[in-house]
Design an enzyme around this catalytic site. Sequence first.
Site, PDB file in Angstrom:
ATOM      1  N   HIS A 158      23.204  -8.740  -2.705  1.00 40.54           N
ATOM      2  CA  HIS A 158      23.274  -8.497  -4.155  1.00 40.54           C
ATOM      3  C   HIS A 158      23.186  -9.798  -4.956  1.00 40.54           C
ATOM      4  O   HIS A 158      23.112  -9.752  -6.183  1.00 40.54           O
ATOM      5  CB  HIS A 158      24.574  -7.768  -4.522  1.00 40.54           C
ATOM      6  CG  HIS A 158      24.669  -6.386  -3.960  1.00 40.54           C
ATOM      7  ND1 HIS A 158      23.698  -5.435  -4.165  1.00 40.54           N
ATOM      8  CD2 HIS A 158      25.619  -5.797  -3.180  1.00 40.54           C
ATOM      9  CE1 HIS A 158      24.051  -4.306  -3.542  1.00 40.54           C
ATOM     10  NE2 HIS A 158      25.200  -4.507  -2.923  1.00 40.54           N
ATOM     11  N   ASP A 193      20.949  -1.486   4.193  1.00 41.87           N
ATOM     12  CA  ASP A 193      22.281  -1.278   3.600  1.00 41.87           C
ATOM     13  C   ASP A 193      22.224  -0.050   2.681  1.00 41.87           C
ATOM     14  O   ASP A 193      21.179   0.257   2.111  1.00 41.87           O
ATOM     15  CB  ASP A 193      22.639  -2.537   2.798  1.00 41.87           C
ATOM     16  CG  ASP A 193      24.060  -2.556   2.301  1.00 41.87           C
ATOM     17  OD1 ASP A 193      24.875  -3.285   2.888  1.00 41.87           O
ATOM     18  OD2 ASP A 193      24.361  -1.866   1.294  1.00 41.87           O
ATOM     19  N   HIS A 195      23.315   0.229  -0.167  1.00 42.25           N
ATOM     20  CA  HIS A 195      23.047  -0.213  -1.537  1.00 42.25           C
ATOM     21  C   HIS A 195      21.710  -0.938  -1.602  1.00 42.25           C
ATOM     22  O   HIS A 195      21.344  -1.668  -0.672  1.00 42.25           O
ATOM     23  CB  HIS A 195      24.140  -1.166  -2.013  1.00 42.25           C
ATOM     24  CG  HIS A 195      25.520  -0.581  -1.955  1.00 42.25           C
ATOM     25  ND1 HIS A 195      26.379  -0.824  -0.907  1.00 42.25           N
ATOM     26  CD2 HIS A 195      26.162   0.260  -2.800  1.00 42.25           C
ATOM     27  CE1 HIS A 195      27.519  -0.163  -1.120  1.00 42.25           C
ATOM     28  NE2 HIS A 195      27.407   0.502  -2.254  1.00 42.25           N
ATOM     29  N   ASP A 282      26.951   0.288   5.907  1.00 42.19           N
ATOM     30  CA  ASP A 282      27.675   1.185   5.005  1.00 42.19           C
ATOM     31  C   ASP A 282      26.929   2.480   4.699  1.00 42.19           C
ATOM     32  O   ASP A 282      27.420   3.315   3.937  1.00 42.19           O
ATOM     33  CB  ASP A 282      28.086   0.470   3.703  1.00 42.19           C
ATOM     34  CG  ASP A 282      26.993  -0.395   3.121  1.00 42.19           C
ATOM     35  OD1 ASP A 282      25.856  -0.350   3.614  1.00 42.19           O
ATOM     36  OD2 ASP A 282      27.287  -1.134   2.154  1.00 42.19           O
TER      37      ASP A 282
HETATM   38 ZN    ZN Z   1      26.251  -2.146   0.731  1.00 41.01          ZN
END
Ligand code: ZN
Length: 342
Positions: A158, A193, A195, A282
């Site tokens: 991120h 991931d 995200h 995740d």
């Molecule tokens: Zn993540």
Amino acid sequence: MKIVYSEHHAQHDPQTFLVRGVIQRSAEQPERATRLLAAAKAAGHEIVAPQSLGLAPVQAVHTPEYIDFLQVAAREWAKLPGAGAEVVPNVHPARYPATYPTGIVGRAGWHQFDTGCPIGPGTWSAALAAARCATTAADLVLSGAREVYALCRPPGHHAYADMAGGFCFLNNTAIAVQQLRQRHERIAVLDVDVHHGNGTQGIFWERDDVLTISIHADPSFYYPYFWGHAHETGTGKGHGFNLNLPLPLGSPDGPWLGAGDKALARIRDFAPSALAVALGLDASEHDPLQGLKVTGVGFRAMAGKIASLGLPTVLVQEGGYLSDELGHNLVQFLAGFESARN
Ligand SMILES: [Zn+2]
């Protein structure tokens, strides 16, 4: 498989995590890395320590003022009257042209795009150690290893060139890619991931030598919200070199592996000579963040598909939070990768 790990990660132990207006303990806890390490050791993988290459690999991705900010933030913050234990921004420059601020409160808002990346006294050294795990893994691949796994914590995908966010400070995956670029003209990044890998997308947004692909839960209703949509494809020279594959929340193995097939087709078309995998775990059905519902069998299958590309590969740990399955899912992924290679 060689696993690059540094115990310095434990110096970063963020306490603050704001969820729906409620302050909680951060999900990004040191125990994540110790559980991943224990599982990898038990599965017989070889643990190696990272080498220091100075700051050059970090400077190849991140801006000078951001690196300076990360180094001084906790110290400067502690001088503020009544300051809390961690740097957490309370003001942001938002979407209009703005001036770079001098004071630490303003700098925090400039360089931290959300409240999910609190900076404590040990954050910089932990983030630097994670970046060193990534560069060491890339160096081992440059020296002939087929695949190496960097057990990075804190995670990185991120983080932009000049902004922290979502538990991330230095973009370990992007740093590994830049290291690989020393000898590879074209590199693909596959981010699995749960995200979207918004920082990695942002760093390579205008480049055609690095293909970025992310498979993740639909950001219309899930972090990081502002990025990760299918229409984001890159700009300038980078147009067409970013592929986002968002999936409906709660998607199980089938759609996730189907997105993996689409990603691999694009990678084959791009024809890179090396690969970096942003290995978030995740997406697991057992992960507390509950974005997708991938099983251990699914992780193993995805790893086998990726390994079938036959590319020198750096695996970089991203997210994946505390559940009884966390270590098992890592071991499944690594086993799937190795068995498809043999
Ligand atoms: Zn993540």
